[in-house]
Design a protein around this motif. Structure first.
Motif, short mmCIF file in Angstrom:
data_model
loop_
_atom_site.label_atom_id
_atom_site.label_comp_id
_atom_site.label_asym_id
_atom_site.label_seq_id
_atom_site.Cartn_x
_atom_site.Cartn_y
_atom_site.Cartn_z
N LEU A 255 0.83 -1.20 0.00
CA LEU A 255 0.00 0.00 0.00
C LEU A 255 0.87 1.25 0.00
CD1 LEU A 255 -2.59 -1.18 2.70
CD2 LEU A 255 -2.77 -1.33 0.19
N GLY A 256 0.56 2.16 -0.91
CA GLY A 256 1.36 3.39 -1.03
C GLY A 256 2.46 3.23 -2.06
N GLY A 257 2.62 2.03 -2.61
CA GLY A 257 3.68 1.78 -3.59
C GLY A 257 3.40 2.46 -4.92
N ARG A 258 4.46 2.96 -5.56
CA ARG A 258 4.33 3.62 -6.86
C ARG A 258 5.45 3.12 -7.75
NH1 ARG A 258 4.95 9.45 -4.81
NH2 ARG A 258 6.48 9.42 -6.49
N LEU A 259 5.08 2.85 -9.02
CA LEU A 259 6.04 2.31 -9.97
C LEU A 259 7.21 3.25 -10.22
CD1 LEU A 259 5.81 -0.44 -11.14
CD2 LEU A 259 4.55 0.50 -13.09
N ASP A 260 6.94 4.57 -10.28
CA ASP A 260 8.02 5.51 -10.64
C ASP A 260 9.13 5.54 -9.59
OD1 ASP A 260 6.02 6.76 -8.95
OD2 ASP A 260 7.12 8.62 -9.20
N LEU A 261 8.83 5.07 -8.37
CA LEU A 261 9.85 5.07 -7.31
C LEU A 261 10.81 3.90 -7.47
CD1 LEU A 261 7.65 5.88 -4.17
CD2 LEU A 261 9.21 7.43 -5.35
N VAL A 262 10.34 2.83 -8.14
CA VAL A 262 11.13 1.59 -8.18
C VAL A 262 11.21 1.02 -9.60
CG1 VAL A 262 10.90 0.81 -5.77
CG2 VAL A 262 9.02 0.41 -7.35
#
Ligand code: UD1
Length: 422
Positions: A255-262
């Motif tokens: 939850l709170g995960g975003r593709l652009d961060l990883v």
């Protein structure tokens, strides 16, 4: 000292909430030194490193109030009592050096201990020193301390960084907000934590352009005001928990995960045959088939594959199908987890900065020793896939960077418990 006991073999299913980023918060907190008005951070992670930074700021005269169980940090630096960061605190945490830039900018003077040796390499501060010197500071090393003075205040300058150091970019960025004139940081680090810091500084009235690219331009202002700022999601905690179902099997929603961060990390998961789905507010990871496939990884500054996920990736590749090559390009001496993984049955050979990993069918539980933050969590991940029990000792490292790890993993079905020291 507490240990963590992992009983391997349970497939995972459920949701894990991802906290605010430790590394963003550790840079945002010193930003309070730049203003007499209060700075409030929301979505702060509850970690011992954050407590260490609070202690350091308090030693400088900052009032730090943790509210909402530590999720909100209200800081006020209206009167500073000191400009000296003592060895006793700095030696515990390298990020303490992030008070150097703000103190120099606001007080025109700072005395900051050098961090000293660190388990993952020498980690000097030469790039920080060169950058602040270019802005008019005079910095001398005496008795293990950097004594820095900027007579008449810092001046805007062209600051080319020899290497895109995260900490040096953050120190320079903060220092430049109150410098006279324009500063241009060239070869700046582009990490999401730097973008978050720039956004917070802008809320405080700073004039910044180009964060997230290699050239950041800062127009100095006379004063900064207070602000309230939410800490960005922790991409390293995110990546760590994304690997849990890849290693143990099953499906986990972060939850709170975003593709652009990883993104670079997810590219490697795809290559390994792992399915990652992005929703409006989370990332869902599921493993297809029995074992992930081997992949080659080279660590690099953002947007490359993060060094802070290298140990966890090695744990995953220890059980992958085939041979992987892991190259560590950011830190020397960052393979201390390899011999511990070998004790669990992994097949890993390290030559200099490269590790060759031949995946095995099954790891076996063993007592292991954690040597640094990311190494510790890699051993816990490996334990999830191992036969039998894995006892990870010296977990104080874990508490520096992972809040309620055993709770978060247990909530998705892992059998992980803390064994309290007598
Ligand atoms: C930050 C992160 C850390 C992460 C690292 C690289 C925080 C609190 N920590 O650390 O988790 O692993 O980025 O992504 O944000 N170097 C020099 N001279 C300097 C500064 C750095 O030689 O003056 C070298 C270091 O020894 C290291 C490399 O540059 O080999 C990277 O360091 P840097 O990017 O500065 O990392 P940190 O800011 O310390």
């Amino acid at each position: 000292m507490d240990s963590i006991l992992v009983h391997g073999g349970a497939p995972l299913s459920g949701q894990i909430p991802i906290a605010g980023a430790k590394n963003a918060c550790l840079a945002l907190m010193p930003a309070t030194l730049l203003s007499e008005e209060p700075l409030t951070l929301t979505n702060a992670p509850r970690l011992s490193d954050i407590a260490t930074m609070s202690l350091l700021l308090e030693s400088l005269g900052v009032e730090v109030q943790a509210m909402a169980g530590g999720r909100v940090l209200a800081m006020s630096s209206h009167g500073l009592a000191s400009t000296r960061a003592d060895y006793d605190i700095v030696r515990k945490m390298r990020a303490s050096n992030l008070v150097l830039g703000p103190l120099l900018a606001r007080e025109h003077t700072a005395v900051v201990s050098l961090p000293g040796g660190c388990a993952i390499g020498a980690r000097p501060m030469d790039i920080h020193i060169e950058a602040l010197t270019a802005m008019g500071a005079e910095i001398e090393l005496r008795d293990g301390y950097l004594h820095a003075v900027a007579k008449g205040g810092l001046k805007g300058a062209r600051v080319p960084l020899r290497f895109a150091s995260v900490g040096a970019t953050e120190n320079t960025l903060m220092a430049a907000t109150l410098a006279k004139g324009t500063t241009v940081i060239e070869n700046a680090a582009r990490e999401p934590e730097i973008v978050d810091l720039a956004r917070c500084l802008r809320r405080m009235g700073a004039q910044i352009e180009g964060e997230g690219t290699s050239t950041v331009t800062i127009e100095g202002v006379d004063r900064l005001s207070g602000a309230t700022h939410p800490v960005v999601t922790d991409r390293i905690e995110l990546g760590t928990y994304m690997l849990a179902p890849v290693i143990a099997g099953g499906e986990v929603e972060c939850l709170g995960g975003r593709l652009d961060l990883v993104a670079a990390f997810v590219d490697k998961l795809h290559e390994a045959g792992v399915e990652v789905e992005e929703t409006a507010s989370s990332l869902i990871v599921r493993r297809n088939g029995d074992r992930p496939r081997a992949v080659d990884v080279v660590t690099a500054p953002f947007p490359g594959f993060p060094t802070d996920l290298q140990a966890q990736m090695m744990a995953m590749l220890s059980t992958a199908d085939g041979e992987s090559r892991l190259e560590e390009r950011i830190f020397e001496n960052r393979f201390m987890h390899a011999p511990e993984l070998v004790r669990m049955g992994a097949r890993i050979e390290v030559h200099g900065g490269t590790a060759h990993v031949t995946g095995v069918d099954r790891l076996r539980g063993a007592p292991v020793m954690a040597t640094d933050l990311r190494a510790s969590v890699s051993l816990i991940l490996a334990g999830l896939a191992a036969e039998g029990e894995t006892l990870v000792n010296r977990v104080y490292h874990l508490d520096r960077g992972y809040e309620e790890l055993e709770k978060k993993l247990s909530a998705v079905g892992a059998r992980v418990e803390r064994v309290r020291a007598e």
